[in-house]
Design a protein around this motif. Sequence first.
Motif, PDB file in Angstrom:
ATOM      1  N   SER A   1       4.017   8.231  -4.185  1.00 23.43           N
ATOM      2  CA  SER A   1       4.730   7.726  -3.011  1.00 23.43           C
ATOM      3  C   SER A   1       6.039   7.046  -3.396  1.00 23.43           C
ATOM      4  CB  SER A   1       3.855   6.738  -2.232  1.00 23.43           C
ATOM      5  OG  SER A   1       3.769   5.480  -2.877  1.00 23.43           O
TER       6      SER A   1
ATOM      7  N   HIS B   1       2.027   2.888   2.235  1.00 29.34           N
ATOM      8  CA  HIS B   1       3.020   2.908   3.309  1.00 29.34           C
ATOM      9  C   HIS B   1       4.136   1.877   3.106  1.00 29.34           C
ATOM     10  CE1 HIS B   1       0.337   5.579   5.411  1.00 29.34           C
ATOM     11  NE2 HIS B   1      -0.634   4.691   5.347  1.00 29.34           N
ATOM     12  N   THR B   2       3.850   0.781   2.395  1.00 28.68           N
ATOM     13  CA  THR B   2       4.818  -0.312   2.296  1.00 28.68           C
ATOM     14  C   THR B   2       5.483  -0.433   0.921  1.00 28.68           C
ATOM     15  OG1 THR B   2       3.045  -1.875   1.716  1.00 28.68           O
ATOM     16  CG2 THR B   2       3.629  -1.679   4.046  1.00 28.68           C
TER      17      THR B   2
ATOM     18  N   ASP C   1       0.854  -1.181   0.000  1.00 29.44           N
ATOM     19  CA  ASP C   1       0.000   0.000   0.000  1.00 29.44           C
ATOM     20  C   ASP C   1       0.893   1.235   0.000  1.00 29.44           C
ATOM     21  OD1 ASP C   1       0.946   0.329   2.640  1.00 29.44           O
ATOM     22  OD2 ASP C   1      -0.858  -0.559   3.520  1.00 29.44           O
TER      23      ASP C   1
ATOM     24  N   ARG D   1       7.184   1.636  -0.921  1.00 32.87           N
ATOM     25  CA  ARG D   1       8.534   2.177  -1.047  1.00 32.87           C
ATOM     26  C   ARG D   1       9.561   1.193  -0.481  1.00 32.87           C
ATOM     27  NH1 ARG D   1      11.363   6.454  -2.356  1.00 32.87           N
ATOM     28  NH2 ARG D   1       9.521   7.615  -3.001  1.00 32.87           N
TER      29      ARG D   1
END
Length: 218
Positions: free
Chosen positions: A211, A176-177, A174, A179
Amino acid sequence: MTADWTRGIYAITDATLLPDDERLFAACERALSAPPALLQYRDKSADADKRWRQAATLAGYCHDAGVPLIVNDDIALAVRLGARFGTTIGVHLGQQDGALDAAREALGHTAIIGATCHARLDLAERAAAEGASYLAFGRFFASRTKPEAPPAPLTLLGDAARFGLPRVAIGGLDVHTMRLAREAGAELLATVHAVFGADDPSIAIKGLQASLGDAARH
């Protein structure tokens, strides 16, 4: 076809999130307006008429958008679509879903053929030798789509560089993960919920691209 399908967001449909034609087609049209690097049609039902209807419609959308459509686990369906839409059609195969070399022979040398490798470099080595176009590893994080999938360490992505093929990370990716997976070596970031669980898949994909620091794709 897009100039480079080997890097970016890999959007995968889900029959639970998109349970009917209307929602599937609307969501994929929005996603393709972003667009992703690849779109995978994934439906495990036994309804062959439904699968053909939906896949053929999505193949048309993908052809117009210049995005390859990857069919999950169904070589025959990919061949049927390929006869109409050409090399914009590919297939993704799990370990129990047919031989990679047979898929390559059926679809031709330019088709995109992906292989599930879980957390095993030996499976990746075999897939590369049999003609895979990309190697998919995971799950790397907690997954809502396949919570039972065995976990994989992010270091696996770096180890898989030896095969010289695009590496796909999947499982709990997602905003947040992703990268973390990209920094570990994944060129393609595969996701179901982060795209098709969003209110607007186009906005979701653009947010994921941002992101990652990826430029907008045209």
